[in-house]
Design a protein around this motif. Structure first.
Motif, PDB file in Angstrom:
ATOM      1  N   LYS A  71       0.817  -1.216   0.000  1.00 54.13           N
ATOM      2  CA  LYS A  71       0.000   0.000   0.000  1.00 54.13           C
ATOM      3  C   LYS A  71       0.849   1.263   0.000  1.00 54.13           C
ATOM      4  N   ALA A  72       2.031   1.198   0.602  1.00 55.99           N
ATOM      5  CA  ALA A  72       2.862   2.400   0.711  1.00 55.99           C
ATOM      6  C   ALA A  72       3.413   2.831  -0.643  1.00 55.99           C
ATOM      7  N   THR A  73       3.730   1.871  -1.497  1.00 61.65           N
ATOM      8  CA  THR A  73       4.357   2.188  -2.776  1.00 61.65           C
ATOM      9  C   THR A  73       3.429   1.978  -3.976  1.00 61.65           C
ATOM     10  N   GLY A  74       2.344   1.228  -3.763  1.00 57.24           N
ATOM     11  CA  GLY A  74       1.472   0.871  -4.880  1.00 57.24           C
ATOM     12  C   GLY A  74       2.058  -0.218  -5.755  1.00 57.24           C
ATOM     13  N   ARG A  75       3.160  -0.783  -5.325  1.00 60.91           N
ATOM     14  CA  ARG A  75       3.856  -1.820  -6.091  1.00 60.91           C
ATOM     15  C   ARG A  75       3.235  -3.187  -5.837  1.00 60.91           C
ATOM     16  N   VAL A  76       3.097  -3.963  -6.896  1.00 60.89           N
ATOM     17  CA  VAL A  76       2.613  -5.334  -6.770  1.00 60.89           C
ATOM     18  C   VAL A  76       3.817  -6.269  -6.715  1.00 60.89           C
ATOM     19  N   GLU A  77       3.868  -7.094  -5.687  1.00 59.57           N
ATOM     20  CA  GLU A  77       4.948  -8.063  -5.532  1.00 59.57           C
ATOM     21  C   GLU A  77       4.398  -9.465  -5.779  1.00 59.57           C
ATOM     22  N   ILE A  78       5.138 -10.269  -6.505  1.00 59.16           N
ATOM     23  CA  ILE A  78       4.811 -11.676  -6.654  1.00 59.16           C
ATOM     24  C   ILE A  78       5.557 -12.409  -5.546  1.00 59.16           C
ATOM     25  N   THR A  79       4.816 -13.096  -4.705  1.00 59.00           N
ATOM     26  CA  THR A  79       5.384 -13.608  -3.466  1.00 59.00           C
ATOM     27  C   THR A  79       5.242 -15.116  -3.331  1.00 59.00           C
ATOM     28  N   SER A  80       6.089 -15.662  -2.469  1.00 56.36           N
ATOM     29  CA  SER A  80       5.989 -17.055  -2.045  1.00 56.36           C
ATOM     30  C   SER A  80       5.194 -17.094  -0.748  1.00 56.36           C
ATOM     31  N   GLN A  81       4.225 -18.002  -0.680  1.00 57.48           N
ATOM     32  CA  GLN A  81       3.377 -18.065   0.505  1.00 57.48           C
ATOM     33  C   GLN A  81       3.107 -19.508   0.917  1.00 57.48           C
ATOM     34  N   ASN A  82       2.838 -19.660   2.200  1.00 56.99           N
ATOM     35  CA  ASN A  82       2.404 -20.942   2.745  1.00 56.99           C
ATOM     36  C   ASN A  82       1.709 -20.679   4.066  1.00 56.99           C
ATOM     37  N   HIS A  83       0.419 -20.404   4.010  1.00 58.64           N
ATOM     38  CA  HIS A  83      -0.311 -20.187   5.264  1.00 58.64           C
ATOM     39  C   HIS A  83      -1.773 -20.570   5.097  1.00 58.64           C
ATOM     40  N   GLY A  84      -2.315 -21.118   6.177  1.00 59.76           N
ATOM     41  CA  GLY A  84      -3.721 -21.492   6.194  1.00 59.76           C
ATOM     42  C   GLY A  84      -4.535 -20.654   7.144  1.00 59.76           C
ATOM     43  N   PHE A  85      -3.873 -19.719   7.859  1.00 59.97           N
ATOM     44  CA  PHE A  85      -4.545 -18.814   8.793  1.00 59.97           C
ATOM     45  C   PHE A  85      -4.172 -17.376   8.436  1.00 59.97           C
ATOM     46  N   ALA A  86      -4.976 -16.422   8.882  1.00 60.93           N
ATOM     47  CA  ALA A  86      -4.731 -15.014   8.549  1.00 60.93           C
ATOM     48  C   ALA A  86      -5.209 -14.115   9.680  1.00 60.93           C
ATOM     49  N   VAL A  87      -4.689 -12.885   9.693  1.00 62.02           N
ATOM     50  CA  VAL A  87      -5.092 -11.877  10.679  1.00 62.02           C
ATOM     51  C   VAL A  87      -6.406 -11.257  10.246  1.00 62.02           C
ATOM     52  N   ASP A  88      -7.306 -11.081  11.181  1.00 63.70           N
ATOM     53  CA  ASP A  88      -8.613 -10.483  10.916  1.00 63.70           C
ATOM     54  C   ASP A  88      -8.553  -8.990  11.242  1.00 63.70           C
ATOM     55  N   ALA A  89      -8.349  -8.183  10.205  1.00 61.60           N
ATOM     56  CA  ALA A  89      -8.276  -6.727  10.379  1.00 61.60           C
ATOM     57  C   ALA A  89      -8.683  -6.061   9.074  1.00 61.60           C
ATOM     58  N   PRO A  90      -9.331  -4.868   9.137  1.00 58.57           N
ATOM     59  CA  PRO A  90      -9.694  -4.162   7.899  1.00 58.57           C
ATOM     60  C   PRO A  90      -8.455  -3.690   7.160  1.00 58.57           C
ATOM     61  N   ILE A  91      -8.470  -3.800   5.819  1.00 57.35           N
ATOM     62  CA  ILE A  91      -7.268  -3.463   5.045  1.00 57.35           C
ATOM     63  C   ILE A  91      -7.137  -1.966   4.780  1.00 57.35           C
ATOM     64  N   ASP A  92      -8.160  -1.176   5.079  1.00 61.27           N
ATOM     65  CA  ASP A  92      -8.101   0.271   4.847  1.00 61.27           C
ATOM     66  C   ASP A  92      -8.057   1.037   6.157  1.00 61.27           C
ATOM     67  N   GLY A  93      -7.390   2.194   6.126  1.00 58.28           N
ATOM     68  CA  GLY A  93      -7.381   3.097   7.263  1.00 58.28           C
ATOM     69  C   GLY A  93      -6.352   2.738   8.325  1.00 58.28           C
ATOM     70  N   VAL A  94      -6.228   3.648   9.304  1.00 55.86           N
ATOM     71  CA  VAL A  94      -5.337   3.446  10.441  1.00 55.86           C
ATOM     72  C   VAL A  94      -6.177   2.944  11.604  1.00 55.86           C
ATOM     73  N   LEU A  95      -5.692   1.906  12.262  1.00 54.08           N
ATOM     74  CA  LEU A  95      -6.422   1.248  13.333  1.00 54.08           C
ATOM     75  C   LEU A  95      -5.749   1.539  14.670  1.00 54.08           C
ATOM     76  N   GLU A  96      -6.506   1.437  15.736  1.00 53.80           N
ATOM     77  CA  GLU A  96      -5.937   1.503  17.073  1.00 53.80           C
ATOM     78  C   GLU A  96      -5.757   0.080  17.583  1.00 53.80           C
ATOM     79  N   SER A  97      -4.570  -0.227  18.049  1.00 50.33           N
ATOM     80  CA  SER A  97      -4.314  -1.557  18.580  1.00 50.33           C
ATOM     81  C   SER A  97      -5.208  -1.824  19.788  1.00 50.33           C
ATOM     82  N   PRO A  98      -6.039  -2.847  19.747  1.00 48.83           N
ATOM     83  CA  PRO A  98      -6.882  -3.163  20.908  1.00 48.83           C
ATOM     84  C   PRO A  98      -6.070  -3.495  22.155  1.00 48.83           C
TER      85      PRO A  98
END
Length: 384
Positions: free
Chosen positions: A291-318
């Motif tokens: 998001k900071a650069t607008g650059r698209v990266e082709i990445t290597s991944q291996n995960h079956g779980f993810a963080v639940d957080a909105p992808i837009d805006g600045v959040l306050e850490s609970p």
């Protein structure tokens, strides 16, 4: 492959069956069936500790032609619970090969299957989601179908499973800094890959690789320049002790970088929850937006779980760590692929910037980590 090779069968928990031929060791194995989309780098996949507990299905149709060698090992052994391919190479035809994939699978007791329609299995998993499965080869392949299915249904689910103790080092070891030393990094081994440790050492840090049983007090006593959480298998919701460790170290002001499992644990330390993806992200061709650069990266991944957080805006850490933003997200399904803390020195990504077999679009993140640590040391020195 000899026509007399014993039969084998892949059985999914929903009753789906795929008949093929034995590959690697003969016997029975169970795990979560997942697919990996890489067209190359199967040795790096097999030796990635993040795949512990999983039967890996390769979508590339031809596997094994480049053989195996010691240099490309990402850890001390093969970690997959089982291996499924369409066409296993009959010969090895690469000058770097030291032995065949089939021999390594057999030597390490990895039960596999070849000759199945991997495209059909992949499409099934994409529709139904990852699920428990079993490979039955040799004499086990002749067991009644209902007996095989009952064994699959008795196997453990991946959700709620803590696998860190299985893959972590038992003793601390140090990889010295390459070139001029600028500090030290405490690396919590939750399934760390050799490339990760080497990349950190190449940035001028003594890399102290620590067992997953280490305490926050022990890490603080080391006075490291930074803390790093590695990739690894299992459910982040089952790793509360590592979340508590991270929270304590963050409160002490030590810079932090995490990848993959480390990203999920940072998310939980910041107060966000995690969830299980339907079939996960696995392979070396996953598009991610920075998001900071607008650059698209082709990445290597291996995960079956993810963080639940909105992808837009600045959040306050609970959990009270100040402002946080999602720094990267998947262009396939908008899953969180990175976190950046704005009020403390901490960031993480969900993918693998250390991918030895490529792509290398994200390797710059180790430089970003180095710069953050140096800036933190300068600020700390000025304040003192």
């Amino acid at each position: 492959m000899s026509l007399t090779t014993p039969n084998a069968v892949l059985v999914l928990e929903d009753g789906s069956r795929y008949e093929g031929r034995a590959y690697g060791a003969e016997g029975t194995t169970f795990g979560e069936i997942v697919f990996a989309t890489g067209m190359s780098g199967y040795q790096e996949t097999l030796t990635d500790p993040s795949y512990a507990g999983q039967i890996v299905l390769m979508t590339a149709p031809h596997i094994g032609n480049t053989g195996m060698n010691d240099k490309d090992m990402e850890s001390r052994r093969i970690w997959v619970a089982g291996y499924a391919v369409r066409d296993a190479s009959r010969i090895v035809s690469n000058f770097r090969a030291e032995r065949s994939l089939d021999n390594d699978l057999d030597h390490e007791g990895i039960v596999g299957i070849q000759g199945i329609d991997t495209r059909a299995v992949t499409r099934h998993i994409r529709s139904k989601g990852s699920m428990r499965a079993g490979i039955f080869s040799g004499a086990a392949a002749a067991e009644p179908a209902e007996v095989q299915l009952s064994q699959v249904l008795e196997a453990d689910q991946m959700a709620g499973k803590n696998l860190s103790a299985q893959v972590s080092t038992q003793e601390e070891y140090v990889v010295p800094a390459v070139g001029e030393k600028i500090g030290s990094v405490a690396i919590l081994d939750l399934g760390v890959k050799t490339s990760t440790v080497n990349y950190i050492a190449e940035r001028g840090f003594d890399a102290h690789v620590l067992p997953q049983t280490v305490t926050a007090e022990q890490i603080l006593a080391m006075k490291p320049s930074a803390l790093f959480f590695s990739n690894g298998p299992g459910d982040p919701a089952a790793s509360d002790k590592h979340v508590e460790l991270l929270s304590t170290v963050l409160k002490a002001g030590i810079p932090f970088f995490g990848i993959c499992f480390g990203n999920q644990l940072l998310g939980r330390a910041l107060g966000f929850s995690t969830y299980k993806l339907p079939f996960g992200h696995r392979g070396i061709n996953q598009p991610v937006l920075d998001k900071a650069t607008g650059r698209v990266e082709i990445t290597s991944q291996n995960h079956g779980f993810a963080v639940d957080a909105p992808i837009d805006g600045v959040l306050e850490s609970p959990a009270g760590f100040g402002r946080v933003e999602v720094s990267h997200y998947s262009l396939n399904d908008q899953v969180v692929e990175g976190l950046r803390c704005l009020d403390i020195n901490a960031f993480s990504v969900q993918y693998h910037p250390e991918a030895a077999s490529g792509p290398h679009d994200s390797n710059y993140l180790f430089d970003r980590f180095r710069d953050m640590v140096l800036a933190s040391a300068t600020t700390s020195g000025a304040s003192n």
